[in-house]
Scaffold this active site. Sequence first.
Site, short mmCIF file in Angstrom:
data_model
loop_
_atom_site.label_atom_id
_atom_site.label_comp_id
_atom_site.label_asym_id
_atom_site.label_seq_id
_atom_site.Cartn_x
_atom_site.Cartn_y
_atom_site.Cartn_z
N LYS A 111 85.03 -2.88 37.31
CA LYS A 111 86.32 -2.72 38.27
C LYS A 111 87.42 -2.93 37.26
O LYS A 111 88.52 -2.14 37.70
CB LYS A 111 86.32 -3.78 39.25
CG LYS A 111 85.22 -3.93 40.41
CD LYS A 111 85.91 -2.57 41.22
CE LYS A 111 85.13 -2.14 42.59
NZ LYS A 111 83.74 -2.33 42.51
N LYS A 194 69.84 10.62 43.84
CA LYS A 194 69.75 10.20 45.17
C LYS A 194 70.81 10.40 46.25
O LYS A 194 71.88 10.82 45.76
CB LYS A 194 69.33 8.78 45.29
CG LYS A 194 70.54 7.68 44.81
CD LYS A 194 70.15 6.25 44.93
CE LYS A 194 71.39 5.66 44.78
NZ LYS A 194 71.18 4.16 45.12
N LYS A 197 77.03 8.81 49.25
CA LYS A 197 78.31 9.53 49.88
C LYS A 197 79.50 9.86 48.92
O LYS A 197 80.20 10.99 48.89
CB LYS A 197 78.92 8.54 50.84
CG LYS A 197 79.45 7.43 50.07
CD LYS A 197 80.25 6.74 51.23
CE LYS A 197 80.55 5.25 51.13
NZ LYS A 197 80.43 4.54 49.85
#
Length: 331
Positions: A111, A194, A197
């Site tokens: 992050k 996989k 989104k």
Amino acid sequence: MEIVLSGIRPTGNLHLGNYFGAVRNFVRMQEQNQCFFFIADYHSLTTHPKPTDLHGNVKQVLAEYLAAGLDPEKSTLYVQSDLPEVAELYLILNMNAYVGELERVTTFKEKVRKQPDNVNAGLLTYPSLMAADILIHKAHKVPVGKDQEQHLEMTRTFARRFNRMYQEDFFPIPQAYNFGAELVKIPGLDGSGKMGKSEGEGNAIFLIDDPKTIRKKVMRAVTDTGPTQMNQPKTDGVENLFTLLKVVSTPDVVEHFEVQYNNCIIRYGDLKKQLAEDIIAFTEPIRQRILEISSDDNYISRVARMGAEKARESGAATVREVREIIGFRHF
Ligand code: TRP
């Protein structure tokens, strides 16, 4: 009965990968455990301090999980911020969380790289809040993916530290809930790994996609120019379509296309048409339920209020005990 708990990020719609990955297992878990499922809206402030339409997102996520089979009668289904007691436990856990260990957490370091202009204290203490989520209900099991294992390890560290510090066998040490073989990995439509989104437009099929959208996405899925030798190994895109077919179609349909492939007479267009229709047959009832539930504000409110009440009963009791253990007393 074991207490099982999981947090859900209020971002995005459920796709087939989520459904076969975790959601279907959540639905099964409810039968044999005392389950808590909550939408982690406090957590989302670490990355989206000014969320656009937080309430709308939470509502949509609730509707989709309900439509997928979470049962508010069997489980405690709530919104994290409806349990403000978790903030107090978070505060208390933070007093025994060391900055050094928090800085070493992989997701934190990621992050920092991703949002260098907003390295807030909430990001650093994300693992303490997650620990508070889990410990506030004294959960035994937490279903976590690979990316959350380190957070769960931190929860164990905090729980042990608290127990040791106050010389009480108070918090159970939570373990990962293992789905084992029931975890089906769903590939995306772009020939890569996989379904997700964030993998780009058209890679994922969402439970709310209408039939037309599903047909379009499947027809555009990545394949190849077709096999030229008997029993030729499949390329990734083709393999992915067969994997999807195995999930939503009957064994004879799968067998039919396998034979066609192995004999080099397969037409990917036919396979895709069949796959699209079988996906639609699976998702359409769920989509109808999502639409029904998300247009019923009264029902959603009732579910959320009921969940909040049950969560607070359990959470407030834990925080009361924690205060007692630490030595806070009323005058
Ligand atoms: N961190 C989890 C995620 O990103 C969400 C979450 C928050 C969670 N609190 C939790 C998961 C407690 C399990 C238990 O997916």
